[in-house]
Every structure is written in C-alpha cells, then in structure tokens.
Design a protein around this motif. Structure first.
Motif, PDB file in Angstrom:
ATOM      1  N   GLN A 242      -4.439  21.009  83.638  1.00  0.00           N
ATOM      2  CA  GLN A 242      -4.672  21.947  84.734  1.00  0.00           C
ATOM      3  C   GLN A 242      -4.400  21.219  86.032  1.00  0.00           C
ATOM      4  N   THR A 243      -3.686  21.852  86.957  1.00  0.00           N
ATOM      5  CA  THR A 243      -3.388  21.215  88.244  1.00  0.00           C
ATOM      6  C   THR A 243      -4.034  22.040  89.339  1.00  0.00           C
ATOM      7  N   ILE A 244      -4.744  21.378  90.235  1.00  0.00           N
ATOM      8  CA  ILE A 244      -5.433  22.060  91.327  1.00  0.00           C
ATOM      9  C   ILE A 244      -4.988  21.464  92.650  1.00  0.00           C
ATOM     10  N   HIS A 245      -4.531  22.293  93.561  1.00  0.00           N
ATOM     11  CA  HIS A 245      -4.161  21.797  94.882  1.00  0.00           C
ATOM     12  C   HIS A 245      -5.428  21.431  95.646  1.00  0.00           C
ATOM     13  N   ALA A 246      -5.416  20.240  96.246  1.00  0.00           N
ATOM     14  CA  ALA A 246      -6.598  19.804  96.990  1.00  0.00           C
ATOM     15  C   ALA A 246      -6.172  18.864  98.111  1.00  0.00           C
ATOM     16  N   ASP A 247      -6.596  19.199  99.347  1.00  0.00           N
ATOM     17  CA  ASP A 247      -6.454  18.245 100.445  1.00  0.00           C
ATOM     18  C   ASP A 247      -7.832  17.637 100.668  1.00  0.00           C
ATOM     19  N   LEU A 248      -7.981  16.389 100.258  1.00  0.00           N
ATOM     20  CA  LEU A 248      -9.276  15.704 100.303  1.00  0.00           C
ATOM     21  C   LEU A 248      -9.444  14.945 101.619  1.00  0.00           C
ATOM     22  N   GLY A 249      -8.712  15.371 102.643  1.00  0.00           N
ATOM     23  CA  GLY A 249      -8.737  14.694 103.939  1.00  0.00           C
ATOM     24  C   GLY A 249      -9.753  15.269 104.908  1.00  0.00           C
ATOM     25  N   SER A 250     -10.587  16.191 104.428  1.00  0.00           N
ATOM     26  CA  SER A 250     -11.612  16.764 105.318  1.00  0.00           C
ATOM     27  C   SER A 250     -12.760  17.294 104.467  1.00  0.00           C
ATOM     28  N   GLU A 251     -13.934  17.479 105.085  1.00  0.00           N
ATOM     29  CA  GLU A 251     -15.080  18.069 104.378  1.00  0.00           C
ATOM     30  C   GLU A 251     -14.719  19.459 103.883  1.00  0.00           C
ATOM     31  N   THR A 252     -14.068  20.231 104.732  1.00  0.00           N
ATOM     32  CA  THR A 252     -13.708  21.604 104.362  1.00  0.00           C
ATOM     33  C   THR A 252     -12.792  21.630 103.142  1.00  0.00           C
ATOM     34  N   GLY A 253     -11.767  20.786 103.185  1.00  0.00           N
ATOM     35  CA  GLY A 253     -10.821  20.754 102.071  1.00  0.00           C
ATOM     36  C   GLY A 253     -11.470  20.297 100.787  1.00  0.00           C
ATOM     37  N   THR A 254     -12.329  19.290 100.868  1.00  0.00           N
ATOM     38  CA  THR A 254     -12.987  18.773  99.669  1.00  0.00           C
ATOM     39  C   THR A 254     -13.966  19.787  99.088  1.00  0.00           C
ATOM     40  N   LEU A 255     -14.753  20.450  99.949  1.00  0.00           N
ATOM     41  CA  LEU A 255     -15.703  21.452  99.441  1.00  0.00           C
ATOM     42  C   LEU A 255     -14.982  22.651  98.857  1.00  0.00           C
ATOM     43  N   ALA A 256     -13.832  22.993  99.420  1.00  0.00           N
ATOM     44  CA  ALA A 256     -13.023  24.084  98.840  1.00  0.00           C
ATOM     45  C   ALA A 256     -12.541  23.687  97.461  1.00  0.00           C
TER      46      ALA A 256
ATOM     47  N   THR B   3      -5.575  16.724  90.559  1.00  0.00           N
ATOM     48  CA  THR B   3      -5.384  17.340  91.877  1.00  0.00           C
ATOM     49  C   THR B   3      -4.109  16.788  92.480  1.00  0.00           C
ATOM     50  N   TYR B   4      -3.523  17.612  93.322  1.00  0.00           N
ATOM     51  CA  TYR B   4      -2.329  17.194  94.057  1.00  0.00           C
ATOM     52  C   TYR B   4      -2.418  17.747  95.462  1.00  0.00           C
ATOM     53  N   ARG B   5      -1.842  17.003  96.433  1.00  0.00           N
ATOM     54  CA  ARG B   5      -1.779  17.507  97.807  1.00  0.00           C
ATOM     55  C   ARG B   5      -0.399  18.094  98.068  1.00  0.00           C
ATOM     56  N   THR B   6       0.614  17.425  97.502  1.00  0.00           N
ATOM     57  CA  THR B   6       1.995  17.877  97.667  1.00  0.00           C
ATOM     58  C   THR B   6       2.597  18.141  96.292  1.00  0.00           C
ATOM     59  N   GLU B   7       3.199  19.289  96.105  1.00  0.00           N
ATOM     60  CA  GLU B   7       3.838  19.617  94.819  1.00  0.00           C
ATOM     61  C   GLU B   7       4.903  18.572  94.509  1.00  0.00           C
ATOM     62  N   LYS B   8       4.878  18.049  93.307  1.00  0.00           N
ATOM     63  CA  LYS B   8       5.844  17.021  92.876  1.00  0.00           C
ATOM     64  C   LYS B   8       6.431  17.463  91.532  1.00  0.00           C
ATOM     65  N   PRO B   9       7.674  17.011  91.241  1.00  0.00           N
ATOM     66  CA  PRO B   9       8.345  17.429  89.986  1.00  0.00           C
ATOM     67  C   PRO B   9       7.518  17.159  88.732  1.00  0.00           C
ATOM     68  N   ALA B  10       6.797  16.052  88.711  1.00  0.00           N
ATOM     69  CA  ALA B  10       6.069  15.673  87.486  1.00  0.00           C
ATOM     70  C   ALA B  10       4.937  16.647  87.152  1.00  0.00           C
ATOM     71  N   LEU B  11       4.506  17.439  88.145  1.00  0.00           N
ATOM     72  CA  LEU B  11       3.399  18.378  87.880  1.00  0.00           C
ATOM     73  C   LEU B  11       3.806  19.429  86.853  1.00  0.00           C
ATOM     74  N   SER B  12       5.060  19.818  86.846  1.00  0.00           N
ATOM     75  CA  SER B  12       5.522  20.815  85.865  1.00  0.00           C
ATOM     76  C   SER B  12       5.377  20.279  84.451  1.00  0.00           C
ATOM     77  N   GLU B  13       5.718  18.988  84.282  1.00  0.00           N
ATOM     78  CA  GLU B  13       5.570  18.361  82.966  1.00  0.00           C
ATOM     79  C   GLU B  13       4.109  18.338  82.529  1.00  0.00           C
ATOM     80  N   LEU B  14       3.220  17.989  83.474  1.00  0.00           N
ATOM     81  CA  LEU B  14       1.793  17.956  83.118  1.00  0.00           C
ATOM     82  C   LEU B  14       1.309  19.341  82.721  1.00  0.00           C
ATOM     83  N   ARG B  15       1.752  20.369  83.461  1.00  0.00           N
ATOM     84  CA  ARG B  15       1.338  21.743  83.139  1.00  0.00           C
ATOM     85  C   ARG B  15       1.842  22.152  81.766  1.00  0.00           C
ATOM     86  N   GLU B  16       3.085  21.756  81.461  1.00  0.00           N
ATOM     87  CA  GLU B  16       3.644  22.099  80.144  1.00  0.00           C
ATOM     88  C   GLU B  16       2.870  21.418  79.028  1.00  0.00           C
ATOM     89  N   ARG B  17       2.274  20.271  79.343  1.00  0.00           N
ATOM     90  CA  ARG B  17       1.489  19.534  78.334  1.00  0.00           C
ATOM     91  C   ARG B  17       0.043  20.015  78.300  1.00  0.00           C
TER      92      ARG B  17
END
Ligand SMILES: NC(=O)C1=CN([C@@H]2O[C@H](COP(=O)(O)OP(=O)(O)OC[C@H]3O[C@@H](n4cnc5c(N)ncnc54)[C@H](OP(=O)(O)O)[C@@H]3O)[C@@H](O)[C@H]2O)C=CC1
Ligand SMILES: Nc1nc2c(c(=O)[nH]1)N=C([C@H](O)[C@@H](O)CO)CN2
Length: 235
Positions: A51-65, A34-48
């Motif tokens: 799976q990358t999932i955007h997640a803001d784990l700073g609230s109940e709503t964000g975590t349940l989503a 999971t990532y909150r902010t897109e970072k350059p290294a995520l492209s490398e992980l995707r190429e390898r």
C-alpha cells in the motif's frame, strides 16, 4: 506473513527505504510505504501488493493528515520504520528554513507518529519501531550541522520511546554511514568518503535491510543503536 499486520516504512519511494520495502515483500511481509513525490518504483511496489500513501512529513499538519489516512487504512501495525529524511548541507543562504525542515521530518514527524500510532502496535504480537539516524551523531558534523543535530534528536527520541513503550513495543535505531552514494556525488567525493571507514566500501542498501530484519526478529533488543558504519569509528 499474510495475516501479520503491515510494516510501515516512511520515505520508501527510492534508495534505502525502497530496497527495504522490496526485501520485506520478498519475506512475505505486508508493507505500507509513504512517498512525498511519485516515483517509478512505486508502481512496482503496488503491483506486489504494497500500500502506498502520499505523505508530506515536513509539517505538523501534513504528518497528522498522514496519521488519519494510516488509521483509516489498517487497524494494526507490525512495525514502523522512520526512514524519510532530508540531507541538507549548511550553505551561506538561509539557516533556519533547512533546520526547520529537517527538524520536522527527522524529529517532529516520528514523535507525532509514534505517539498517535502506538496503539496500532499493541496487538499482542511482536512490535517494533526503528529510527534511521546516522553514524555522524557520534561526533557531530561541520558541514551538515543542522542535519546532524536533528538526527541526534531522533536518536534521543528512540531512547525515550523505548523506555515508554516497553515491554509491548521494541524501539531501536540504525545509525548508517555511507551506505549508498547519490548519483551526483563526484569521483573525488566518493574516493574521500570511502577512505573514512576501516572497510572502505559502499555496501549498498542490503546491509540496511539485514539490520532491519535483525531488529524485527530479535525479541531481546530495545533502546539500542545498531551502528552500520564500516568501522568509521576506528579511523
Ligand atoms: N544513503 C546513505 O548512505 C545514508 C543514509 N542515512 C539515512 O538512511 C535513511 C535512508 O537514506 P536514503 O535512502 O539515502 O534517503 P533519501 O535521501 O533518498 O530520502 C528518502 C526519502 O525521504 C523522503 N522525504 C524527505 N523529506 C520528506 C518529507 N518532508 N516528507 C515526506 N518524505 C520526505 C524523500 O522524498 P522525495 O523523494 O519526495 O524527496 C525521499 O524519497 C535516511 O534517514 C538517511 O538519513 C544515513 C547515513 C547514510
Ligand atoms: N536523507 C539522506 N541522508 C543521508 C544521505 C542521503 O543520501 N540522504 N547520505 C549520507 C551520506 O552517505 C554520508 O553518510 C556520506 O557521504 C548521509 N545521510
């Protein structure tokens, strides 16, 4: 392990989590980060193949989503590594808001994810949950009081979930101290920090990957905290 369920690492777009994601991919593991902010290294992980999932784990709503997105992505999980974290020092400004933010990401998110996703780990094979806490829980922190308290809560959650989920799922904590400085850390800060441990080094993220690998591979360790602190408790 192409047919093994994926390993989930939260907050793995940088630093320790990113290094663990890279090394687990090296091992042939399937990885979800999971990532909150897109970072350059995520492209490398995707190429390898991660799976990358955007997640803001700073609230109940964000975590349940996030939980819903995760469940739509995979039926099972090999492991969950709760790595996402904010390290906020006490300032003369607002006290409650940083405390709430760190409570949400260090305690509420792991609590909700473990509770809602436990079934994904009950597939008959090895299954692990790893909480990234902090060696500072041992003695408290004058300068990062709220951070330390919420990491202590994460440590307590590890013990409770270890009792609740045994024997199908092992639950452990890794308690690091000074693994990797931040770029903005001054020379003076670094020199003082290095003196706080018996070994006196900045080891880098490989020691955290080694700790994660040990917990994943050891079938007889649960409810424990792996201290990775260079011997800080000896000083
Ligand atoms: N580095 C060290 O020396 C030590 C680390 N630890 C622990 O090890 C773990 C990894 O440390 P490190 O790599 O330095 O961590 P970082 O400070 O680099 O944070 C890791 C990630 O957590 C993400 N994150 C923070 N808040 C949230 C949120 N609300 N929702 C989603 N993601 C969030 C950040 O996303 P974004 O990029 O968007 O901010 C960041 O990418 C942490 O749990 C840390 O407390 C403990 C002791 C020492
Ligand atoms: N989320 C984070 N938690 C912590 C970090 C960090 O960079 N991000 N860094 C530390 C320090 O290494 C500290 O242990 C000594 O300087 C602690 N937690």
């Amino acid at each position: 392990m192409p047919n093994s369920p994926p390993i989930l690492i939260t907050g793995a777009a940088q630093r320790l989590g990113l290094h663990c994601a890279r090394r687990l991919l090296d091992d042939g593991e399937r990885v979800i980060v999971t990532y909150r902010t897109e970072k350059p290294a995520l492209s490398e992980l995707r190429e390898r193949g991660a799976q990358t999932i955007h997640a803001d784990l700073g609230s109940e709503t964000g975590t349940l989503a996030f939980v819903e997105t995760l469940k739509a992505s995979t039926p099972t999980l090999r492991a969950i590594v709760h790595n996402a974290s904010e390290w906020i020092a006490e300032t003369s400004g607002t006290l409650a808001q940083p405390f709430e933010r760190m409570f949400n990401v260090h305690m509420l998110a792991p609590y909700l994810i473990n509770t809602h996703c436990a079934e994904m780990l009950r597939h008959g094979g090895p299954a692990d949950i790893i909480h990234m806490t902090d060696d500072v829980v041992r003695k408290g922190s004058a300068k990062h009081t709220a951070y330390c308290a919420t990491k202590a809560g994460l440590e307590s959650l590890m013990q409770s979930f270890a009792a609740r989920f045994a024997p199908q799922i092992k639950v452990n904590a890794i308690a690091p101290a000074l693994i990797q400085f931040n770029e903005e850390d001054s020379i003076d800060y670094r020199q003082k920090a290095l003196l706080k441990s018996a070994l006196g080094i900045e080891p880098g993220a490989e020691v955290i990957y080694q700790s994660v690998r040990y917990l994943l591979d050891n079938p007889y360790v649960t409810g424990t905290t792996l201290s990775v602190n260079g011997g800080r408790h000896l000083k």
